[in-house]
Design a protein around this motif. Structure first.
Motif, PDB file in Angstrom:
ATOM      1  N   LYS A  91       9.257  45.271  60.315  1.00 44.74           N
ATOM      2  CA  LYS A  91      10.105  45.343  59.579  1.00 44.74           C
ATOM      3  C   LYS A  91      10.078  44.000  59.859  1.00 44.74           C
ATOM      4  N   GLN A  92      10.362  42.905  60.566  1.00 43.63           N
ATOM      5  CA  GLN A  92      10.665  41.795  60.209  1.00 43.63           C
ATOM      6  C   GLN A  92       8.592  40.796  59.855  1.00 43.63           C
ATOM      7  N   LEU A  93       8.063  41.827  60.486  1.00 41.11           N
ATOM      8  CA  LEU A  93       6.510  41.497  59.622  1.00 41.11           C
ATOM      9  C   LEU A  93       6.812  41.197  58.230  1.00 41.11           C
ATOM     10  N   GLU A  94       7.224  42.383  57.847  1.00 39.68           N
ATOM     11  CA  GLU A  94       7.037  42.946  56.012  1.00 39.68           C
ATOM     12  C   GLU A  94       8.394  41.834  55.807  1.00 39.68           C
ATOM     13  N   ASP A  95       9.257  41.474  56.205  1.00 38.40           N
ATOM     14  CA  ASP A  95      10.588  41.251  55.219  1.00 38.40           C
ATOM     15  C   ASP A  95      10.017  39.312  55.930  1.00 38.40           C
ATOM     16  N   GLU A  97       6.455  38.458  55.028  1.00 39.82           N
ATOM     17  CA  GLU A  97       6.113  38.558  54.195  1.00 39.82           C
ATOM     18  C   GLU A  97       6.055  38.759  52.727  1.00 39.82           C
ATOM     19  N   THR A  98       7.555  40.014  52.657  1.00 43.52           N
ATOM     20  CA  THR A  98       7.992  39.608  51.519  1.00 43.52           C
ATOM     21  C   THR A  98       9.133  38.171  50.977  1.00 43.52           C
ATOM     22  N   ASN A 132      -3.477  43.811  52.510  1.00 46.38           N
ATOM     23  CA  ASN A 132      -2.906  42.508  53.262  1.00 46.38           C
ATOM     24  C   ASN A 132      -1.825  43.275  54.354  1.00 46.38           C
ATOM     25  N   LEU A 133      -1.037  41.898  54.891  1.00 46.79           N
ATOM     26  CA  LEU A 133      -0.159  42.065  55.719  1.00 46.79           C
ATOM     27  C   LEU A 133       0.548  42.899  55.581  1.00 46.79           C
ATOM     28  N   GLN A 134       1.344  42.405  54.374  1.00 44.56           N
ATOM     29  CA  GLN A 134       2.280  42.572  54.067  1.00 44.56           C
ATOM     30  C   GLN A 134       2.436  45.211  53.149  1.00 44.56           C
ATOM     31  N   LYS A 135       1.337  44.943  53.200  1.00 37.68           N
ATOM     32  CA  LYS A 135       0.941  46.845  53.003  1.00 37.68           C
ATOM     33  C   LYS A 135       0.078  47.157  54.133  1.00 37.68           C
ATOM     34  N   LEU A 136       0.328  46.763  54.673  1.00 33.51           N
ATOM     35  CA  LEU A 136      -0.427  47.486  56.572  1.00 33.51           C
ATOM     36  C   LEU A 136       1.447  47.973  57.027  1.00 33.51           C
TER      37      LEU A 136
END
Length: 221
Positions: A91-95, A97-98, A132-136
């Protein structure tokens, strides 16, 4: 004697006899079992030879994050990282990236993840769309949620009859159950009785059953 009101605070140990895995077993299953992604956006607990399967990339990301986090949790708590810790890291990665959350304290973590996930972001065979990293990260969170759905699907409560007997005692006016467990054994235990409510409407609106706190009082004996 005046009827009493009771409260139970229940931990994960109540689910073991029903065959529900603990956090360590769930984490192993996420990394070692066979899983497949479907065209319906769901994930399934089965092997797949489909070259569009998201799971191999998700497994590699989870293994990378677990290797990163194990030393921390071992030093701080005397255990390895579990699926909840991995979900938090994803979740930290997604946050990041977004641009949902700016946290300069995790810049080193993000840079390391970006470098090490490059092989996981290559296009799928027969497609030109780069991952991309967000999608992953998003897919990984959805995978963990679906994996829990499959792994915690035990529907035969074992050793919990005392709760029902207590609730039906004439000496009990009302009983509240508190648990952070992700399984639905308590819902199964009290299924069909009119004095129980989990706080959610029984009739969905679309695919969603909304929470209604008033149901707690309505469900009391």
């Amino acid at each position: 004697m005046k009827p009493v009101k009771a409260m139970w605070l229940l931990g994960s140990g109540i689910s073991f006899k029903s065959g529900v895995p603990d956090a360590e077993a769930i984490t192993r299953a996420l990394l070692r079992d066979d899983w497949s992604s479907g065209t319906d956006l769901a994930f399934y607990h089965e092997k797949s030879d489909n070259d569009q399967n998201w799971y191999p990339r998700i497994r590699d990301l989870l293994a990378l994050l677990k290797n990163f986090a194990d030393d921390y949790f071992s030093y701080r708590y005397g255990r390895n990282a579990n699926y909840e810790d991995l979900y938090y890291l994803v979740k930290q990665l997604e946050d990041h990236e977004t641009f949902t959350c700016d946290n300069p304290a995790i810049q080193g973590f993000i840079e390391g993840a970006v470098r090490r996930t490059t092989p996981m972001l290559l296009p799928f065979p027969r497609t030109k769309n780069k991952v991309n990293l967000q999608k992953l990260a998003q897919k990984t969170q959805v995978f963990i949620e679906w994996a829990l759905y499959h792994l915690l699907a035990a529907d035969r409560p074992v050793g919990l009859d005392v709760l029902k007997e207590f609730a039906e005692s004439p000496r009990v006016e009302g009983m509240d159950l508190f648990t952070l467990n992700h399984d639905r054994l308590l819902e199964k235990l009290f299924e069909g009785v009119d004095y129980f409510s989990d706080g959610f409407e029984t009739q969905p609106e679309g695919d969603v059953c909304y929470r209604n706190p008033a149901l707690y009082d309505a469900g009391r004996k």
